[in-house]
Design a protein around this motif. Structure first.
Motif, PDB file in Angstrom:
ATOM      1  N   LEU A  19       0.836  -1.207   0.000  1.00  0.00           N
ATOM      2  CA  LEU A  19       0.000   0.000   0.000  1.00  0.00           C
ATOM      3  C   LEU A  19       0.865   1.249   0.000  1.00  0.00           C
ATOM      4  CD1 LEU A  19      -2.749  -1.081   2.551  1.00  0.00           C
ATOM      5  CD2 LEU A  19      -3.114  -0.627   0.115  1.00  0.00           C
ATOM      6  N   ASN A  20       1.904   1.266   0.831  1.00  0.00           N
ATOM      7  CA  ASN A  20       2.782   2.434   0.911  1.00  0.00           C
ATOM      8  C   ASN A  20       3.571   2.636  -0.374  1.00  0.00           C
ATOM      9  OD1 ASN A  20       1.943   3.017   3.521  1.00  0.00           O
ATOM     10  ND2 ASN A  20       3.642   1.911   4.491  1.00  0.00           N
ATOM     11  N   ALA A  21       3.952   1.530  -1.023  1.00  0.00           N
ATOM     12  CA  ALA A  21       4.718   1.630  -2.268  1.00  0.00           C
ATOM     13  C   ALA A  21       3.901   2.314  -3.361  1.00  0.00           C
ATOM     14  CB  ALA A  21       5.156   0.241  -2.722  1.00  0.00           C
ATOM     15  N   PHE A  22       2.625   1.962  -3.456  1.00  0.00           N
ATOM     16  CA  PHE A  22       1.766   2.610  -4.445  1.00  0.00           C
ATOM     17  C   PHE A  22       1.464   4.053  -4.042  1.00  0.00           C
ATOM     18  CE2 PHE A  22       1.111  -1.701  -5.858  1.00  0.00           C
ATOM     19  CZ  PHE A  22       0.874  -1.579  -7.214  1.00  0.00           C
ATOM     20  N   SER A  23       1.237   4.271  -2.744  1.00  0.00           N
ATOM     21  CA  SER A  23       0.941   5.617  -2.266  1.00  0.00           C
ATOM     22  C   SER A  23       2.102   6.567  -2.541  1.00  0.00           C
ATOM     23  CB  SER A  23       0.637   5.577  -0.765  1.00  0.00           C
ATOM     24  OG  SER A  23       0.393   6.873  -0.258  1.00  0.00           O
ATOM     25  N   ALA A  24       3.334   6.067  -2.403  1.00  0.00           N
ATOM     26  CA  ALA A  24       4.508   6.896  -2.661  1.00  0.00           C
ATOM     27  C   ALA A  24       4.584   7.338  -4.119  1.00  0.00           C
ATOM     28  CB  ALA A  24       5.778   6.124  -2.289  1.00  0.00           C
ATOM     29  N   GLN A  25       3.914   6.600  -5.004  1.00  0.00           N
ATOM     30  CA  GLN A  25       3.873   6.949  -6.428  1.00  0.00           C
ATOM     31  C   GLN A  25       2.611   7.734  -6.779  1.00  0.00           C
ATOM     32  OE1 GLN A  25       6.278   6.500  -8.531  1.00  0.00           O
ATOM     33  NE2 GLN A  25       7.621   5.091  -7.417  1.00  0.00           N
ATOM     34  N   GLY A  26       1.837   8.121  -5.754  1.00  0.00           N
ATOM     35  CA  GLY A  26       0.635   8.915  -5.993  1.00  0.00           C
ATOM     36  C   GLY A  26      -0.571   8.120  -6.429  1.00  0.00           C
ATOM     37  N   ARG A  63       2.243   3.188 -15.816  1.00  0.00           N
ATOM     38  CA  ARG A  63       3.124   4.140 -15.130  1.00  0.00           C
ATOM     39  C   ARG A  63       4.228   3.465 -14.325  1.00  0.00           C
ATOM     40  NH1 ARG A  63       1.517   7.133 -10.880  1.00  0.00           N
ATOM     41  NH2 ARG A  63       3.500   8.224 -11.119  1.00  0.00           N
ATOM     42  N   LEU A  64       3.867   2.392 -13.601  1.00  0.00           N
ATOM     43  CA  LEU A  64       4.766   1.880 -12.577  1.00  0.00           C
ATOM     44  C   LEU A  64       5.545   0.631 -12.952  1.00  0.00           C
ATOM     45  CD1 LEU A  64       2.533   2.393  -9.395  1.00  0.00           C
ATOM     46  CD2 LEU A  64       4.104   3.991 -10.503  1.00  0.00           C
ATOM     47  N   LYS A  79       6.822  -5.160 -10.496  1.00  0.00           N
ATOM     48  CA  LYS A  79       6.613  -6.213 -11.501  1.00  0.00           C
ATOM     49  C   LYS A  79       5.113  -6.489 -11.534  1.00  0.00           C
ATOM     50  CE  LYS A  79       8.327 -10.764 -12.914  1.00  0.00           C
ATOM     51  NZ  LYS A  79       9.212 -11.891 -12.533  1.00  0.00           N
ATOM     52  N   LEU A  80       4.428  -5.897 -12.505  1.00  0.00           N
ATOM     53  CA  LEU A  80       2.967  -5.897 -12.550  1.00  0.00           C
ATOM     54  C   LEU A  80       2.459  -6.557 -13.812  1.00  0.00           C
ATOM     55  CD1 LEU A  80       2.438  -2.162 -11.464  1.00  0.00           C
ATOM     56  CD2 LEU A  80       2.342  -4.183  -9.987  1.00  0.00           C
ATOM     57  N   ASN A  81       1.236  -7.074 -13.727  1.00  0.00           N
ATOM     58  CA  ASN A  81       0.564  -7.622 -14.894  1.00  0.00           C
ATOM     59  C   ASN A  81      -0.939  -7.589 -14.626  1.00  0.00           C
ATOM     60  OD1 ASN A  81       0.071  -8.840 -17.352  1.00  0.00           O
ATOM     61  ND2 ASN A  81       1.694 -10.344 -17.090  1.00  0.00           N
ATOM     62  N   TYR A  82      -1.715  -7.752 -15.679  1.00  0.00           N
ATOM     63  CA  TYR A  82      -3.160  -7.785 -15.512  1.00  0.00           C
ATOM     64  C   TYR A  82      -3.590  -9.002 -14.701  1.00  0.00           C
ATOM     65  CZ  TYR A  82      -3.775  -4.118 -19.014  1.00  0.00           C
ATOM     66  OH  TYR A  82      -3.743  -2.931 -19.694  1.00  0.00           O
ATOM     67  N   VAL A 118      14.367   7.295 -20.176  1.00  0.00           N
ATOM     68  CA  VAL A 118      13.037   7.028 -20.732  1.00  0.00           C
ATOM     69  C   VAL A 118      12.499   5.720 -20.171  1.00  0.00           C
ATOM     70  CG1 VAL A 118      11.712   6.598 -22.841  1.00  0.00           C
ATOM     71  CG2 VAL A 118      13.559   8.298 -22.847  1.00  0.00           C
ATOM     72  N   ASP A 119      11.294   5.769 -19.575  1.00  0.00           N
ATOM     73  CA  ASP A 119      10.684   4.554 -19.035  1.00  0.00           C
ATOM     74  C   ASP A 119       9.420   4.203 -19.813  1.00  0.00           C
ATOM     75  OD1 ASP A 119       8.694   6.321 -18.153  1.00  0.00           O
ATOM     76  OD2 ASP A 119       9.384   6.320 -16.071  1.00  0.00           O
ATOM     77  N   ASN A 120       8.732   3.162 -19.388  1.00  0.00           N
ATOM     78  CA  ASN A 120       7.530   2.694 -20.093  1.00  0.00           C
ATOM     79  C   ASN A 120       6.488   3.792 -20.201  1.00  0.00           C
ATOM     80  OD1 ASN A 120       8.733   0.186 -20.178  1.00  0.00           O
ATOM     81  ND2 ASN A 120       7.516  -0.679 -18.522  1.00  0.00           N
TER      82      ASN A 120
END
Length: 244
Positions: A19-26, A63-64, A79-82, A118-120
């Motif tokens: 939760l904090n990791a996502f919150s830190a990215q807004g 974004r992430l 490391k994300l996926n649908y 440059v990122d995704n």
């Protein structure tokens, strides 16, 4: 609700950490479900993250994915996926990572001369502003997460792919160098190379580089399309054990 699969987690990365990791990215997350190994009770190394709607999940994925995971020690990246989820008759919610991709056509281009920053998300934003059917941008990285200097952009519409090929060659504003654009060759559509019997063959450097770049796309596709069963929902039959 919409869900993302998140992998490459260390044992200490609990719900609060995610939760904090996502919150830190807004980004706001509705909930996090850490998956545990039924046999050991320990974390299985992945979780499912729920968002308020599909648009939030897709934005986070673009974004992430591949960005540094703040607070991780040793260093980790998102490391994300649908993922999808369904409610069973007994009330349980079953999560399914990496559902089959849509069978609708997708059209890709290769984007080269990308500078390291440059990122995704930047790659995607650069194209979607001009081509609304742009579906994703993927910067190819080495095992340490460092950009290899090229990536791939996917479109849902062939006409926008063709426009991008003609209009974005040498475009500036993405990183510190003009980009190089070419057609991304679909998997399994290239003929096998024929090798010369010349004992001292001359290496075509440009062609060799192109083949390596295309192989990078194939590896990415293979990883994205692999299917596996979460440890939380394995059955004895999967391991060759027959129940009495």
């Amino acid at each position: 609700m919409a869900s993302l699969w998140m992998g490459d987690l260390d044992a200490y990365m609990d719900e609060t950490f995610i939760l904090n990791a996502f919150s830190a990215q807004g980004e706001n997350v509705a909930s996090v479900k850490i998956i545990r190994n039924k046999l050991t009770g320990g974390p299985a190394g992945y979780c499912f993250v729920e968002f308020a709607d599909q648009s939030c999940a897709e934005r986070c994925l673009i974004r992430l994915n591949g960005k540094p995971l703040l607070g991780a020690n040793p260093a980790r990246r998102f490391k994300l996926n649908y993922a999808t989820h369904s409610r069973q008759p007994d009330g349980r919610i079953v999560y399914n990572p990496r559902p089959p991709r849509t069978q609708s056509p997708e059209y890709s281009i290769f984007v080269g001369d990308l500078t390291p920053e440059v990122d995704n998300n930047q790659l995607y934003d650069f194209f979607v502003r001009k081509y609304p059917s742009c579906m994703s941008g993927k910067v190819i990285t080495d095992p340490n997460g460092v950009s290899r200097g090229y990536g791939f952009v996917r479109f849902a519409e062939e006409n926008e792919q063709k426009k991008a090929l003609g209009e974005m060659q040498g475009a500036t504003g993405l990183g510190s160098r003009p980009v190089k654009i070419s057609l991304a060759t679909p998997k399994n559509s290239r003929p096998r190379p024929e090798y010369s019997q010349d004992p001292d063959p001359k290496l075509d450097v440009d062609e060799a580089n192109r083949e390596l770049m295309e192989q990078g796309e194939e590896m990415y596709e293979a990883l994205m399309n692999c299917h596996w069963q979460p440890l939380d929902y394995t059955t004895p039959e999967m391991f060759g054990v027959v129940s009495p």
